[in-house]
Each structure stands twice: as C-alpha cells, then as structure tokens.
Design a protein around this motif. Structure first.
Motif, PDB file in Angstrom:
ATOM      1  N   LYS A  64       0.815  -1.215   0.000  1.00 43.12           N
ATOM      2  CA  LYS A  64       0.000   0.000   0.000  1.00 43.12           C
ATOM      3  C   LYS A  64       0.849   1.266   0.000  1.00 43.12           C
ATOM      4  O   LYS A  64       0.390   2.321  -0.424  1.00 43.12           O
ATOM      5  N   LYS A  65       2.092   1.155   0.445  1.00 43.21           N
ATOM      6  CA  LYS A  65       2.979   2.327   0.415  1.00 43.21           C
ATOM      7  C   LYS A  65       3.306   2.729  -1.023  1.00 43.21           C
ATOM      8  O   LYS A  65       3.447   3.909  -1.320  1.00 43.21           O
ATOM      9  N   ILE A  66       3.386   1.756  -1.908  1.00 46.85           N
ATOM     10  CA  ILE A  66       3.635   2.053  -3.318  1.00 46.85           C
ATOM     11  C   ILE A  66       2.428   2.767  -3.914  1.00 46.85           C
ATOM     12  O   ILE A  66       2.565   3.756  -4.642  1.00 46.85           O
ATOM     13  N   ILE A  67       1.247   2.278  -3.596  1.00 42.16           N
ATOM     14  CA  ILE A  67       0.020   2.933  -4.077  1.00 42.16           C
ATOM     15  C   ILE A  67      -0.047   4.357  -3.531  1.00 42.16           C
ATOM     16  O   ILE A  67      -0.405   5.296  -4.245  1.00 42.16           O
ATOM     17  N   THR A  68       0.319   4.525  -2.263  1.00 37.46           N
ATOM     18  CA  THR A  68       0.311   5.856  -1.649  1.00 37.46           C
ATOM     19  C   THR A  68       1.286   6.788  -2.369  1.00 37.46           C
ATOM     20  O   THR A  68       0.949   7.938  -2.669  1.00 37.46           O
ATOM     21  N   SER A  69       2.472   6.297  -2.673  1.00 43.43           N
ATOM     22  CA  SER A  69       3.470   7.116  -3.368  1.00 43.43           C
ATOM     23  C   SER A  69       2.967   7.548  -4.741  1.00 43.43           C
ATOM     24  O   SER A  69       3.079   8.724  -5.111  1.00 43.43           O
ATOM     25  N   TRP A  70       2.407   6.619  -5.491  1.00 43.31           N
ATOM     26  CA  TRP A  70       1.882   6.960  -6.808  1.00 43.31           C
ATOM     27  C   TRP A  70       0.670   7.882  -6.712  1.00 43.31           C
ATOM     28  O   TRP A  70       0.477   8.750  -7.568  1.00 43.31           O
ATOM     29  N   SER A  71      -0.129   7.715  -5.679  1.00 39.81           N
ATOM     30  CA  SER A  71      -1.280   8.607  -5.480  1.00 39.81           C
ATOM     31  C   SER A  71      -0.815  10.028  -5.209  1.00 39.81           C
ATOM     32  O   SER A  71      -1.375  10.987  -5.758  1.00 39.81           O
ATOM     33  N   LEU A  72       0.204  10.175  -4.383  1.00 36.34           N
ATOM     34  CA  LEU A  72       0.733  11.514  -4.087  1.00 36.34           C
ATOM     35  C   LEU A  72       1.381  12.136  -5.320  1.00 36.34           C
ATOM     36  O   LEU A  72       1.254  13.348  -5.544  1.00 36.34           O
ATOM     37  N   LEU A  73       2.045  11.324  -6.138  1.00 30.79           N
ATOM     38  CA  LEU A  73       2.608  11.830  -7.390  1.00 30.79           C
ATOM     39  C   LEU A  73       1.494  12.281  -8.332  1.00 30.79           C
ATOM     40  O   LEU A  73       1.600  13.340  -8.966  1.00 30.79           O
ATOM     41  N   SER A  74       0.420  11.519  -8.390  1.00 30.59           N
ATOM     42  CA  SER A  74      -0.736  11.890  -9.203  1.00 30.59           C
ATOM     43  C   SER A  74      -1.332  13.215  -8.733  1.00 30.59           C
ATOM     44  O   SER A  74      -1.647  14.098  -9.537  1.00 30.59           O
ATOM     45  N   LEU A  75      -1.457  13.360  -7.431  1.00 31.72           N
ATOM     46  CA  LEU A  75      -1.975  14.606  -6.854  1.00 31.72           C
ATOM     47  C   LEU A  75      -1.069  15.777  -7.200  1.00 31.72           C
ATOM     48  O   LEU A  75      -1.548  16.840  -7.614  1.00 31.72           O
ATOM     49  N   ALA A  76       0.230  15.585  -7.064  1.00 40.18           N
ATOM     50  CA  ALA A  76       1.188  16.660  -7.370  1.00 40.18           C
ATOM     51  C   ALA A  76       1.100  17.066  -8.838  1.00 40.18           C
ATOM     52  O   ALA A  76       1.115  18.270  -9.158  1.00 40.18           O
ATOM     53  N   MET A  77       0.985  16.091  -9.729  1.00 39.37           N
ATOM     54  CA  MET A  77       0.888  16.410 -11.161  1.00 39.37           C
ATOM     55  C   MET A  77      -0.378  17.218 -11.450  1.00 39.37           C
ATOM     56  O   MET A  77      -0.345  18.172 -12.223  1.00 39.37           O
ATOM     57  N   PHE A  78      -1.486  16.846 -10.817  1.00 36.05           N
ATOM     58  CA  PHE A  78      -2.727  17.591 -11.031  1.00 36.05           C
ATOM     59  C   PHE A  78      -2.589  19.028 -10.533  1.00 36.05           C
ATOM     60  O   PHE A  78      -2.964  19.966 -11.231  1.00 36.05           O
ATOM     61  N   ILE A  79      -2.049  19.199  -9.343  1.00 33.48           N
ATOM     62  CA  ILE A  79      -1.933  20.544  -8.774  1.00 33.48           C
ATOM     63  C   ILE A  79      -1.005  21.407  -9.616  1.00 33.48           C
ATOM     64  O   ILE A  79      -1.301  22.583  -9.878  1.00 33.48           O
ATOM     65  N   ILE A  80       0.096  20.847 -10.060  1.00 39.37           N
ATOM     66  CA  ILE A  80       1.026  21.614 -10.897  1.00 39.37           C
ATOM     67  C   ILE A  80       0.347  22.040 -12.195  1.00 39.37           C
ATOM     68  O   ILE A  80       0.457  23.197 -12.610  1.00 39.37           O
ATOM     69  N   CYS A  81      -0.352  21.123 -12.838  1.00 41.60           N
ATOM     70  CA  CYS A  81      -1.056  21.466 -14.082  1.00 41.60           C
ATOM     71  C   CYS A  81      -2.124  22.528 -13.834  1.00 41.60           C
ATOM     72  O   CYS A  81      -2.289  23.452 -14.634  1.00 41.60           O
ATOM     73  N   ASP A  82      -2.823  22.408 -12.718  1.00 38.88           N
ATOM     74  CA  ASP A  82      -3.860  23.384 -12.385  1.00 38.88           C
ATOM     75  C   ASP A  82      -3.256  24.770 -12.173  1.00 38.88           C
ATOM     76  O   ASP A  82      -3.791  25.759 -12.663  1.00 38.88           O
ATOM     77  N   VAL A  83      -2.148  24.823 -11.477  1.00 40.90           N
ATOM     78  CA  VAL A  83      -1.479  26.109 -11.238  1.00 40.90           C
ATOM     79  C   VAL A  83      -0.966  26.696 -12.549  1.00 40.90           C
ATOM     80  O   VAL A  83      -1.114  27.894 -12.803  1.00 40.90           O
ATOM     81  N   LEU A  84      -0.379  25.870 -13.392  1.00 41.03           N
ATOM     82  CA  LEU A  84       0.158  26.363 -14.661  1.00 41.03           C
ATOM     83  C   LEU A  84      -0.932  26.814 -15.628  1.00 41.03           C
ATOM     84  O   LEU A  84      -0.676  27.658 -16.485  1.00 41.03           O
ATOM     85  N   MET A  85      -2.126  26.270 -15.488  1.00 42.43           N
ATOM     86  CA  MET A  85      -3.234  26.708 -16.342  1.00 42.43           C
ATOM     87  C   MET A  85      -3.690  28.114 -15.973  1.00 42.43           C
ATOM     88  O   MET A  85      -4.343  28.782 -16.763  1.00 42.43           O
ATOM     89  N   GLY A  86      -3.329  28.546 -14.772  1.00 44.00           N
ATOM     90  CA  GLY A  86      -3.657  29.908 -14.363  1.00 44.00           C
ATOM     91  C   GLY A  86      -5.079  30.054 -13.897  1.00 44.00           C
ATOM     92  O   GLY A  86      -5.683  29.132 -13.371  1.00 44.00           O
ATOM     93  N   GLY A  87      -5.605  31.238 -14.095  1.00 44.13           N
ATOM     94  CA  GLY A  87      -6.962  31.501 -13.651  1.00 44.13           C
ATOM     95  C   GLY A  87      -6.956  32.287 -12.354  1.00 44.13           C
ATOM     96  O   GLY A  87      -5.946  32.842 -11.929  1.00 44.13           O
TER      97      GLY A  87
END
Length: 126
Positions: A3-26
């Motif tokens: 489950k630690k691997i799933i957690t790591s990939w989940s946090l990476l997924s979250l980080a990618m979404f937040i970065i894309c959201d910030v870069l999209m601006g608004g």
C-alpha cells in the motif's frame, strides 16, 4: 501489493494535477480551493486505504479518473486551440500526469482485486 507504493503513486498523481492546475492559471482563489479540495480528497482516501477501509481505493479510483480527464482536457485544449494560453510545459506535464495516472491504475488494480476477494469471502456464508 504494498500500500505504500500505491500511496506514493497517489501523491505523485496529486502533485501532477496541482502543478497542471497552477500552470493553467486563472483566479488564484479558485486554484487554492481546487488544490485544497484535491489534497483533502486524496489524503482522506489514502489514509482510509492504509487503515484497511474496504472501499477507499475504489473511491480513489474514481477520483484519479476525474483528474485524469482534467489532464486530457488540457492536452486537447493545447492541441486544438493555438492561442489557448496553454504552455508547452503544461502540455508535457499533463501528458506525464496521464501516464502517472494510468500507471497508478495498473498498480492499484491488484490491491482493488484483493479487496474484492476479501469482501466476497467475508460476505459469503459457509
């Protein structure tokens, strides 16, 4: 599956979404609200999964799917609208985010299958 691997990939997924959201601006308050909501949603489901809540990874599967659709939308905006304001960096990160999420599905599928088997065995009367 660990489950630690799933957690790591989940946090990476979250980080990618937040970065894309910030870069999209608004609007910055909208970005903050979206980021806080995503963080809380992911963390509640990750903690639930780590504490053996039966449906945590099933709900996280849905959440990752929604955020994958958001990244696909960024890719389509970049591909179709030449003056969209989407930078090449945002496009690349969105594509990487989609790949991360697809890998998350591959990794989490084993745990979800294990959870289904455990739920069925628990509920089947002998």
């Amino acid at each position: 599956m660990d489950k630690k691997i799933i957690t790591s990939w989940s946090l990476l997924s979250l980080a990618m979404f937040i970065i894309c959201d910030v870069l999209m601006g608004g609007n910055s308050s909208d970005i903050t609200k979206t980021a806080v909501f995503a963080i809380v949603l992911y963390l509640v489901l990750i903690i639930g999964g780590l504490r053996n809540w039966r449906l945590a990874y099933h709900f996280l599967l849905f959440v990752v799917g929604i955020y994958t659709l958001t990244m696909i939308r960024i890719v389509f905006i970049f591909a179709t609208e030449h003056n969209s304001g989407v930078s090449i960096l945002t496009f690349i990160l969105a594509v990487l985010g989609i790949i991360v999420n697809l890998l998350w599905y591959r990794i989490a599928a084993k745990q979800i299958k294990t959870d289904y088997v455990r739920i069925v065995k628990k509920n089947v009367k002998k």
